[in-house]
Design a protein around this motif. Structure first.
Motif, PDB file in Angstrom:
ATOM      1  N   GLN A 304     -62.813 -49.407  20.694  1.00 31.39           N
ATOM      2  CA  GLN A 304     -62.723 -50.814  20.306  1.00 31.39           C
ATOM      3  C   GLN A 304     -63.441 -51.100  18.987  1.00 31.39           C
ATOM      4  O   GLN A 304     -63.160 -52.095  18.312  1.00 31.39           O
ATOM      5  N   ALA A 305     -64.342 -50.234  18.599  1.00 31.67           N
ATOM      6  CA  ALA A 305     -65.222 -50.506  17.465  1.00 31.67           C
ATOM      7  C   ALA A 305     -64.456 -50.639  16.158  1.00 31.67           C
ATOM      8  O   ALA A 305     -63.456 -49.956  15.923  1.00 31.67           O
ATOM      9  N   ASP A 306     -64.971 -51.520  15.289  1.00 31.00           N
ATOM     10  CA  ASP A 306     -64.448 -51.562  13.915  1.00 31.00           C
ATOM     11  C   ASP A 306     -65.431 -50.933  12.923  1.00 31.00           C
ATOM     12  O   ASP A 306     -65.042 -50.572  11.820  1.00 31.00           O
ATOM     13  N   VAL A 307     -66.689 -50.784  13.318  1.00 34.44           N
ATOM     14  CA  VAL A 307     -67.662 -49.998  12.561  1.00 34.44           C
ATOM     15  C   VAL A 307     -68.457 -49.159  13.555  1.00 34.44           C
ATOM     16  O   VAL A 307     -68.955 -49.685  14.558  1.00 34.44           O
ATOM     17  N   ILE A 308     -68.551 -47.865  13.295  1.00 39.07           N
ATOM     18  CA  ILE A 308     -69.321 -46.951  14.145  1.00 39.07           C
ATOM     19  C   ILE A 308     -70.477 -46.416  13.314  1.00 39.07           C
ATOM     20  O   ILE A 308     -70.265 -45.799  12.264  1.00 39.07           O
ATOM     21  N   LEU A 309     -71.703 -46.675  13.781  1.00 35.03           N
ATOM     22  CA  LEU A 309     -72.903 -46.209  13.098  1.00 35.03           C
ATOM     23  C   LEU A 309     -73.504 -45.054  13.892  1.00 35.03           C
ATOM     24  O   LEU A 309     -74.000 -45.245  15.006  1.00 35.03           O
ATOM     25  N   SER A 310     -73.452 -43.866  13.333  1.00 33.60           N
ATOM     26  CA  SER A 310     -74.028 -42.681  13.972  1.00 33.60           C
ATOM     27  C   SER A 310     -75.435 -42.449  13.443  1.00 33.60           C
ATOM     28  O   SER A 310     -75.628 -42.231  12.251  1.00 33.60           O
ATOM     29  N   LEU A 311     -76.406 -42.489  14.357  1.00 37.55           N
ATOM     30  CA  LEU A 311     -77.784 -42.171  14.005  1.00 37.55           C
ATOM     31  C   LEU A 311     -78.054 -40.739  14.443  1.00 37.55           C
ATOM     32  O   LEU A 311     -78.615 -40.484  15.498  1.00 37.55           O
ATOM     33  N   ASP A 312     -77.588 -39.794  13.639  1.00 38.38           N
ATOM     34  CA  ASP A 312     -77.757 -38.368  13.899  1.00 38.38           C
ATOM     35  C   ASP A 312     -77.233 -37.990  15.289  1.00 38.38           C
ATOM     36  O   ASP A 312     -77.879 -37.270  16.043  1.00 38.38           O
ATOM     37  N   TRP A 313     -76.044 -38.451  15.615  1.00 34.55           N
ATOM     38  CA  TRP A 313     -75.423 -38.159  16.905  1.00 34.55           C
ATOM     39  C   TRP A 313     -75.037 -36.679  16.974  1.00 34.55           C
ATOM     40  O   TRP A 313     -74.482 -36.142  16.009  1.00 34.55           O
ATOM     41  N   VAL A 314     -75.331 -36.047  18.096  1.00 32.36           N
ATOM     42  CA  VAL A 314     -74.938 -34.654  18.294  1.00 32.36           C
ATOM     43  C   VAL A 314     -73.437 -34.614  18.580  1.00 32.36           C
ATOM     44  O   VAL A 314     -72.973 -35.217  19.549  1.00 32.36           O
ATOM     45  N   ASP A 315     -72.674 -33.917  17.751  1.00 32.15           N
ATOM     46  CA  ASP A 315     -71.233 -33.764  17.913  1.00 32.15           C
ATOM     47  C   ASP A 315     -70.479 -35.084  17.740  1.00 32.15           C
ATOM     48  O   ASP A 315     -69.778 -35.544  18.645  1.00 32.15           O
ATOM     49  N   LEU A 316     -70.616 -35.670  16.561  1.00 30.09           N
ATOM     50  CA  LEU A 316     -69.882 -36.896  16.233  1.00 30.09           C
ATOM     51  C   LEU A 316     -68.383 -36.653  16.300  1.00 30.09           C
ATOM     52  O   LEU A 316     -67.631 -37.465  16.846  1.00 30.09           O
ATOM     53  N   GLY A 317     -67.931 -35.533  15.746  1.00 27.20           N
ATOM     54  CA  GLY A 317     -66.496 -35.237  15.788  1.00 27.20           C
ATOM     55  C   GLY A 317     -65.981 -35.122  17.210  1.00 27.20           C
ATOM     56  O   GLY A 317     -64.867 -35.559  17.520  1.00 27.20           O
ATOM     57  N   GLY A 318     -66.782 -34.560  18.100  1.00 28.92           N
ATOM     58  CA  GLY A 318     -66.358 -34.389  19.491  1.00 28.92           C
ATOM     59  C   GLY A 318     -66.188 -35.701  20.227  1.00 28.92           C
ATOM     60  O   GLY A 318     -65.217 -35.889  20.968  1.00 28.92           O
ATOM     61  N   VAL A 319     -67.116 -36.639  20.032  1.00 32.87           N
ATOM     62  CA  VAL A 319     -66.999 -37.909  20.741  1.00 32.87           C
ATOM     63  C   VAL A 319     -65.850 -38.739  20.177  1.00 32.87           C
ATOM     64  O   VAL A 319     -65.160 -39.467  20.911  1.00 32.87           O
ATOM     65  N   LEU A 320     -65.594 -38.634  18.865  1.00 35.46           N
ATOM     66  CA  LEU A 320     -64.444 -39.340  18.291  1.00 35.46           C
ATOM     67  C   LEU A 320     -63.132 -38.770  18.822  1.00 35.46           C
ATOM     68  O   LEU A 320     -62.194 -39.519  19.140  1.00 35.46           O
ATOM     69  N   ASP A 321     -63.057 -37.450  18.939  1.00 35.07           N
ATOM     70  CA  ASP A 321     -61.850 -36.826  19.475  1.00 35.07           C
ATOM     71  C   ASP A 321     -61.640 -37.216  20.928  1.00 35.07           C
ATOM     72  O   ASP A 321     -60.510 -37.489  21.355  1.00 35.07           O
ATOM     73  N   ALA A 322     -62.726 -37.256  21.716  1.00 35.61           N
ATOM     74  CA  ALA A 322     -62.607 -37.642  23.127  1.00 35.61           C
ATOM     75  C   ALA A 322     -62.138 -39.082  23.263  1.00 35.61           C
ATOM     76  O   ALA A 322     -61.352 -39.417  24.157  1.00 35.61           O
ATOM     77  N   ALA A 323     -62.611 -39.951  22.363  1.00 32.52           N
ATOM     78  CA  ALA A 323     -62.241 -41.366  22.448  1.00 32.52           C
ATOM     79  C   ALA A 323     -60.816 -41.619  21.974  1.00 32.52           C
ATOM     80  O   ALA A 323     -60.073 -42.402  22.587  1.00 32.52           O
ATOM     81  N   PHE A 324     -60.397 -40.952  20.899  1.00 32.53           N
ATOM     82  CA  PHE A 324     -59.105 -41.254  20.284  1.00 32.53           C
ATOM     83  C   PHE A 324     -58.040 -40.200  20.567  1.00 32.53           C
ATOM     84  O   PHE A 324     -56.908 -40.328  20.087  1.00 32.53           O
ATOM     85  N   GLN A 325     -58.403 -39.161  21.322  1.00 33.89           N
ATOM     86  CA  GLN A 325     -57.451 -38.134  21.746  1.00 33.89           C
ATOM     87  C   GLN A 325     -56.642 -37.566  20.580  1.00 33.89           C
ATOM     88  O   GLN A 325     -55.417 -37.419  20.646  1.00 33.89           O
ATOM     89  N   GLY A 326     -57.334 -37.284  19.489  1.00 37.50           N
ATOM     90  CA  GLY A 326     -56.675 -36.655  18.344  1.00 37.50           C
ATOM     91  C   GLY A 326     -56.175 -37.617  17.289  1.00 37.50           C
ATOM     92  O   GLY A 326     -55.889 -37.198  16.165  1.00 37.50           O
TER      93      GLY A 326
END
Length: 605
Positions: A304-326
């Motif tokens: 749902q987010a329109d801005v995502i702020l990552s504060l040194d999140w471990v595996d940012l790419g992984g959580v984005l892939d899980a949320a948006f399914q590619g």
């Protein structure tokens, strides 16, 4: 809250355990004396070690030259435990402790713990030694096999820096540099290899005095003001901002600033059980519950987010892939991290390459206060009131034990205590306990190296001594059995610790994987237990604990027995002891873990 540590009934200081025969003050006479002076100058209170002849010179200097104080030795039964204890210390303090590994063989023992600290981005100063580099000075046989040409190569791919200095003064400089590099963000382990010949050589002249502070300057890890204002503008314009609260210090001011940032923005916040607590999990802005993998509510917030702020999140790419399914996220993604500065080619701990629109190469703890200042005081969008909802525990009735029963009994037994979870197992559901302080949970082992949990727990418990917090470890049986002898160090040095072994008598993670493979291949899932189960004979964890001087409790096989056993174990810890509780839990994982295991292309349903 109960300050249980003030009423310890037994001697509570590690310093009371091993006191050397005193001798008159003396000048530095040997190379190892100079090295010991350098370690003392770093203000490292403890050095964990398993003894070895390759550093017998340094060992003597630590005991007979420094008097086993500043630092004090902590004897360990395995080099892996020594590094893990230093790792656990860093998880609480944010500062490097020292660990010593004997020659090449000791370093090979220690490698997994070093890897765990590397993946966890925790500072550790690992000191090694080698047989004399000068072959003419080597003893026959043993010092030949314990001498390696490039010993640091064993760990170079998962340390920030390594060195093998060529003189006593070079060793002093190397140790100063090692500590500075380890403790400078992004943090991590370092390795210094000390030549046995240099340690034992007499000094030809007095060495100059050392002013260590001037060799360890603080390094700013912030962003420039224009970058901060750009991010503030994006966040101010956002309708549905989301904060991924990733790696963070145990500093309470930094914690409060993250909370203030979320409230100023009305941002939903995700946290993660792979790392220590970074945001209150009962705050109304917290999305779902924390886990090793994100729960559906958390993934929905990301979508749902329109801005995502990552504060040194471990595996940012992984959580984005899980949320948006590619699919590509439509949100603007801001990453504040220095993790890219540690990425190497040997291991893939850097995770998937994420989509990032704005990148600030900085320490989030230094940037968040400046973001708050840039946002101003007129944009507070959310309340600071926390939810009063308590975990929905199953009743403690006769029957098989679930992880929820363990949490319920522990909550009842520790009511009034400030609990610090120093480790939690893969089967722990983030809904079972609220984290309201940065020391409530310290995170996982970092690298998934099974066997690290006991040593990390002991090191964290040591760092928590005198803080009024109760160190509690909940760990798996496989993890405990691989690292069990780390418990002896806790008992020997009077380090109170409550350790609950969630014992499913299996390497259950691999049972899950074998079941998955069998289903994909159309083969019998009933065979998944073969080569996994530890039940013939049953292993007596309580006996292993008692054999090291700890109090062993269990086997607890019914939920209605838990509360009484937990109370007895806690009483032993309150008296200054180490208690190990063997709880036979039903195998199982959280829904988010199961969903993650099934989230792969080509899987059969």
């Amino acid at each position: 809250m109960k300050d249980w540590h003030k009423n310890l009934q037994t001697t509570g200081s590690p310093a009371d355990v091993e006191e050397p025969v005193p001798q008159a003050d003396c000048e530095a006479m040997f190379g190892s004396d100079v090295m010991a002076d350098a370690i003392r100058a770093l203000d490292i209170p403890y050095v964990a070690l398993n003894p070895g002849a390759s550093y017998r010179g340094l060992h003597d200097s630590l005991v007979n030259y420094l008097g086993n104080k500043g630092p004090q030795m902590l004897l360990c039964l395995h080099e892996e435990h020594a590094v893990a204890i230093a790792h656990g210390w860093a998880k609480v303090t944010g500062k490097a402790m020292a660990a010593i590994a004997h020659s090449n063989v000791g370093l090979m023992h220690a490698t997994m713990a070093i890897f765990n600290a590397w993946c966890d981005r925790m500072p550790v100063v690992v000191i090694g030694a080698t047989g004399p580099v000068d072959a003419a000075k080597r003893r026959p046989w043993i010092e030949w096999i314990h001498t390696s040409r490039d010993q640091g190569a064993l760990v170079r791919d998962y340390t920030k820096w390594d060195d093998q200095p060529g003189s006593a003064l070079a060793a002093r400089e190397s140790l100063l540099r090692a500590d500075w590099i380890a403790n400078t963000s992004p943090k991590g382990p370092v390795y210094v290899n000390l030549d046995a010949g240099l340690q034992e050589a007499s000094l030809s002249a007095p060495v100059p005095a050392l002013d260590a502070a001037r060799y360890r300057p603080a390094v700013s890890a912030g962003a420039d003001q224009q970058e901060v204002e750009r991010v503030a503008t994006l966040l101010t314009a956002a309708n549905y901002p989301v904060i991924l609260a990733g790696r963070a210090s145990r500093d309470t001011d930094a914690w409060l600033q993250r909370v203030a940032l979320a409230e100023r923005l009305g941002a939903r916040v995700l946290t993660d059980l792979k790392i220590g607590a970074s945001f209150p999990t009962d705050h109304p802005l917290h999305a779902g519950t924390p886990g090793i993998y994100a729960v559906p509510e958390a993934l929905a917030a990301v979508r749902q987010a329109d801005v995502i702020l990552s504060l040194d999140w471990v595996d940012l790419g992984g959580v984005l892939d899980a949320a948006f399914q590619g699919d590509a996220p439509t949100a603007n993604i801001v990453q504040i991290s220095q993790d890219h500065m540690l990425h190497r080619g040997w291991n893939m701990d850097y995770q998937a390459l994420p989509l990032v629109d704005v990148m600030l190469s900085a320490d989030p703890d230094q940037v968040v206060p400046r973001l708050l200042a840039a946002l101003g005081q007129d944009s507070v969008r959310a309340t600071s009131e926390h939810r009063s909802l308590e975990p929905n525990y199953p009743p403690l009735e006769q029957g098989p034990v679930l992880m929820g029963h363990v949490a319920h009994a522990l909550a009842r037994a520790t009511a009034g205590h400030r609990v610090s979870f120093v480790h939690l197992p893969l089967g722990w559901d983030g809904a079972l306990w609220h984290f309201r302080h940065p020391l409530d949970f310290l995170g996982s082992d970092g690298g998934g190296g099974i066997g690290g949990g006991p040593g990390i727990a002991v090191g964290a418990a040591l760092a928590l001594k005198g803080t009024g917090r109760l160190p509690v470890c909940v760990g798996g049986d496989g993890d405990f059995l691989m690292g069990a002898t780390a418990i002896w160090t806790a008992v020997h040095y009077r380090i109170p610790l409550l350790y609950i072994v969630a014992n499913n008598q299996s390497f259950f993670n691999d049972e899950v994987h074998q079941e998955k493979v069998a289903r994909i291949r159309g083969r019998p899932v009933e065979n998944k237990w073969i080569g996994m189960r530890m039940d013939d004979p049953e292993i007596s964890i309580a006996t292993i604990a008692a054999g090291q001087g700890a109090a062993g409790f269990g086997r607890v096989k019914s939920a209605d027995e838990l509360e009484e056993v937990m109370a007895k174990a806690l009483a032993h810890v309150e008296a200054g002891g180490v208690a190990i509780v063997d709880v036979r839990v039903e195998p199982g994982y959280t829904p988010a873990m199961v969903a993650s295991l099934n989230r792969h292309a080509g899987d059969k349903k």
